[in-house]
Write an enzyme that holds these catalytic residues in place. Structure first.
Site, PDB file in Angstrom:
ATOM      1  N   ARG A   1       0.777  -1.300   0.133  1.00 46.49           N
ATOM      2  CA  ARG A   1       0.046  -0.013  -0.064  1.00 46.49           C
ATOM      3  C   ARG A   1       0.937   1.255   0.055  1.00 46.49           C
ATOM      4  O   ARG A   1       1.874   1.470   0.842  1.00 46.49           O
ATOM      5  CB  ARG A   1      -0.864   0.007   1.282  1.00 46.49           C
ATOM      6  CG  ARG A   1      -1.664   1.383   1.535  1.00 46.49           C
ATOM      7  CD  ARG A   1      -2.956   1.493   0.501  1.00 46.49           C
ATOM      8  NE  ARG A   1      -3.674   2.584   0.613  1.00 46.49           N
ATOM      9  CZ  ARG A   1      -4.575   2.968   1.507  1.00 46.49           C
ATOM     10  NH1 ARG A   1      -5.102   1.724   1.973  1.00 46.49           N
ATOM     11  NH2 ARG A   1      -5.237   3.904   1.632  1.00 46.49           N
TER      12      ARG A   1
ATOM     13  N   ASP B   1      -6.886  -2.011   0.550  1.00 41.78           N
ATOM     14  CA  ASP B   1      -7.553  -1.067   1.119  1.00 41.78           C
ATOM     15  C   ASP B   1      -8.378  -1.662   2.198  1.00 41.78           C
ATOM     16  O   ASP B   1      -9.100  -2.493   1.770  1.00 41.78           O
ATOM     17  CB  ASP B   1      -8.165   0.049   0.311  1.00 41.78           C
ATOM     18  CG  ASP B   1      -8.929   1.081   1.175  1.00 41.78           C
ATOM     19  OD1 ASP B   1      -8.137   1.351   2.371  1.00 41.78           O
ATOM     20  OD2 ASP B   1      -9.717   1.739   0.815  1.00 41.78           O
TER      21      ASP B   1
ATOM     22  N   ASP C   1     -10.830  -0.977   5.753  1.00 44.14           N
ATOM     23  CA  ASP C   1     -11.273  -0.023   6.419  1.00 44.14           C
ATOM     24  C   ASP C   1     -12.196  -0.687   7.629  1.00 44.14           C
ATOM     25  O   ASP C   1     -13.237  -1.472   7.391  1.00 44.14           O
ATOM     26  CB  ASP C   1     -12.135   1.027   5.671  1.00 44.14           C
ATOM     27  CG  ASP C   1     -11.150   1.789   4.829  1.00 44.14           C
ATOM     28  OD1 ASP C   1     -10.056   2.063   5.175  1.00 44.14           O
ATOM     29  OD2 ASP C   1     -11.547   2.027   3.419  1.00 44.14           O
TER      30      ASP C   1
END
Length: 169
Positions: free
Chosen positions: A88, A101, A103
């Site tokens: 990342r 990603d 979250d």
């Protein structure tokens, strides 16, 4: 004899995962690492969706439900390290191509605000690529802001009823 300390209750957590750079490889590896760290997890189907907010390759997005005793900040640190292990890059624009990603969308029924803005539940819940996979695996989960179930929020979403391409992981 000292009494036993009270057991810390595990918090239900809902995560949103996405990738548009070698997405199958990165999402599979992330799921393996999540299972190794947290044990039993529930995984949604992965959906191919267009990039939102920038011109990029399509994303694969899915969701994970897990339980943890980690405090939110420790969980987010662990997830950032997971993203970093998968290459990342955090130096470019916020909306850009991603290897991985991950979250935290919900951390139990907590509402976390920073600088007057709600950070958890994640505001990205408004996007189908976040909401649909979460509603798939946790339809009865109640959003602490609206008091509605994820299934109800999804049923009211403008993209509810659209076909989404499922990609096997």
């Amino acid at each position: 004899m000292d009494p036993k300390p009270a057991a810390v209750a595990a918090i239900p957590v809902l995560l949103s995962l996405g990738s548009n750079l070698e997405p199958e490889r990165h999402l599979r590896a992330a799921l393996d690492e999540l299972r190794a760290r947290f044990g039993d997890i529930v995984v949604s189907p992965a959906y191919r969706t267009a990039a939102v907010g920038f011109d990029g390759a399509p994303f694969l997005n899915n969701a994970v439900s897990l339980h943890t005793t980690l405090p939110l900040d420790a969980l987010e640190d662990w997830l950032h390290a997971l993203e970093d292990r998968h290459g990342r890059v955090r130096t470019g624009p916020r909306l850009a191509d991603r290897t991985l990603d991950v979250d935290v969308v919900f951390y139990g029924d907590q509402v976390v605000r920073e600088d007057g803005q709600v950070r958890i539940p994640r505001p990205e819940l408004k996007h189908a690529f976040v909401l649909k996979p979460l509603a798939d695996i946790a339809p009865d989960f109640i959003d602490p802001l609206s008091g509605r179930t994820l299934a109800g929020i999804w049923q009211a979403h403008p993209q509810h009823g659209e076909d989404f391409e499922v990609v096997p992981l």
